[in-house]
Design a protein around this motif. Sequence first.
Motif, PDB file in Angstrom:
ATOM      1  N   ALA A  22       0.853  -1.201   0.000  1.00  9.26           N
ATOM      2  CA  ALA A  22       0.000   0.000   0.000  1.00  9.26           C
ATOM      3  C   ALA A  22       0.885   1.246   0.000  1.00  9.26           C
ATOM      4  O   ALA A  22       2.036   1.202  -0.440  1.00  9.26           O
ATOM      5  CB  ALA A  22      -0.946  -0.026   1.203  1.00  9.26           C
ATOM      6  N   CYS A  23       0.348   2.348   0.536  1.00  6.50           N
ATOM      7  CA  CYS A  23       1.023   3.651   0.412  1.00  6.50           C
ATOM      8  C   CYS A  23       2.448   3.656   0.965  1.00  6.50           C
ATOM      9  O   CYS A  23       3.306   4.374   0.449  1.00  6.50           O
ATOM     10  CB  CYS A  23       0.196   4.754   1.060  1.00  6.50           C
ATOM     11  N   CYS A  24       2.728   2.891   2.010  1.00  3.65           N
ATOM     12  CA  CYS A  24       4.090   2.852   2.569  1.00  3.65           C
ATOM     13  C   CYS A  24       5.109   2.426   1.518  1.00  3.65           C
ATOM     14  O   CYS A  24       6.283   2.804   1.600  1.00  3.65           O
ATOM     15  CB  CYS A  24       4.152   1.884   3.749  1.00  3.65           C
ATOM     16  N   GLY A  30       2.965  -1.685   4.031  1.00  4.78           N
ATOM     17  CA  GLY A  30       1.562  -1.399   3.748  1.00  4.78           C
ATOM     18  C   GLY A  30       0.593  -2.294   4.507  1.00  4.78           C
ATOM     19  O   GLY A  30       0.981  -3.104   5.348  1.00  4.78           O
ATOM     20  N   ASN A  33       2.597   1.787  10.267  1.00  8.25           N
ATOM     21  CA  ASN A  33       1.646   1.373  11.303  1.00  8.25           C
ATOM     22  C   ASN A  33       0.751   0.226  10.856  1.00  8.25           C
ATOM     23  O   ASN A  33       0.372  -0.624  11.658  1.00  8.25           O
ATOM     24  CB  ASN A  33       0.785   2.566  11.723  1.00  8.25           C
ATOM     25  N   CYS A  34       0.396   0.202   9.574  1.00  6.94           N
ATOM     26  CA  CYS A  34      -0.459  -0.892   9.085  1.00  6.94           C
ATOM     27  C   CYS A  34       0.252  -2.232   9.251  1.00  6.94           C
ATOM     28  O   CYS A  34      -0.348  -3.214   9.680  1.00  6.94           O
ATOM     29  CB  CYS A  34      -0.811  -0.679   7.617  1.00  6.94           C
ATOM     30  N   GLY A  85       5.165   4.811  11.898  1.00  5.56           N
ATOM     31  CA  GLY A  85       4.872   5.991  11.079  1.00  5.56           C
ATOM     32  C   GLY A  85       3.751   5.683  10.111  1.00  5.56           C
ATOM     33  O   GLY A  85       3.484   4.536   9.802  1.00  5.56           O
ATOM     34  N   CYS A  86       3.083   6.735   9.652  1.00  3.77           N
ATOM     35  CA  CYS A  86       1.986   6.548   8.703  1.00  3.77           C
ATOM     36  C   CYS A  86       2.031   7.634   7.640  1.00  3.77           C
ATOM     37  O   CYS A  86       1.306   8.602   7.734  1.00  3.77           O
ATOM     38  CB  CYS A  86       0.643   6.554   9.426  1.00  3.77           C
ATOM     39  N   PRO A  87       2.866   7.487   6.626  1.00  2.60           N
ATOM     40  CA  PRO A  87       3.894   6.451   6.475  1.00  2.60           C
ATOM     41  C   PRO A  87       5.202   6.903   7.114  1.00  2.60           C
ATOM     42  O   PRO A  87       5.396   8.094   7.327  1.00  2.60           O
ATOM     43  CB  PRO A  87       4.070   6.400   4.950  1.00  2.60           C
TER      44      PRO A  87
HETATM   45  S1  SF4 Z   1       0.724   3.046   7.620  1.00  2.00           S
HETATM   46 FE1  SF4 Z   1      -0.337   4.782   6.623  1.00  2.00          FE
HETATM   47  S2  SF4 Z   1       0.871   5.185   4.786  1.00  2.00           S
HETATM   48 FE2  SF4 Z   1       1.425   3.121   5.474  1.00  2.00          FE
HETATM   49  S3  SF4 Z   1       0.075   1.727   4.363  1.00  2.00           S
HETATM   50 FE3  SF4 Z   1      -0.927   2.218   6.315  1.00  2.00          FE
HETATM   51  S4  SF4 Z   1      -2.267   3.953   5.822  1.00  2.00           S
HETATM   52 FE4  SF4 Z   1      -0.786   3.799   4.162  1.00  2.00          FE
END
Ligand code: SF4
Length: 175
Positions: free
Chosen positions: A39-41, A77, A105-106, A137-139
């Motif tokens: 995902a975004c990470c 992610g 964090n995910c 962190g996010c991210p």
């Molecule tokens: S921790 Fe935040 S940035 Fe990373 S995958 Fe989860 S929602 Fe996306």
Amino acid sequence: METQRRVEPVEPVIKFALLDDVLNLARANSLWPMTFGLACCAIEMMAAGASRFDLDRFGAGVFRPSPRQSDLMIVAGTISRKMAPAIQMLWDQMPNPKWCVAMGNCAISGGPFEYDGQYAIVPGAGLILPVDIFIPGCPPRPEGLIQGFLALEDKITRGEDRNYLRRFHRKGGKL
Ligand code: SF4
């Protein structure tokens, strides 16, 4: 009158490193992460590998296209329950010795989706894989990932135990 300087005899010092120490040092400085993102990470992970942050400085810039050529899995992610068996299969296809980093964090705890009460999210990579390093962190920024790499390299160099207990639980555990 000329005085003669006394020269102390120099004792020869020869040190031998254990083969394991040499191998661990080589492993720590030549990590091959798998090309893999959830995902975004993963965007931050890609940024860390690009020219501005340059993971190659730490010997970890050679992202491999196959799990069979990789010794590091960066879980970057959100892990959906549908994806979890595929991630475990990729992990099993990686040769030993191998390491796992939970990025964001995910990957650590399910992140915002877990707090949202999502039934489809695995609340942490630690439940399905033996994670060595957690990067919050996010991210997390690329610098965070680099710090995680340095911590992992330090851990490998010291030849630390590879969390066999968690791996044991994983074998008997269920999602
Ligand atoms: S921790 Fe935040 S940035 Fe990373 S995958 Fe989860 S929602 Fe996306």
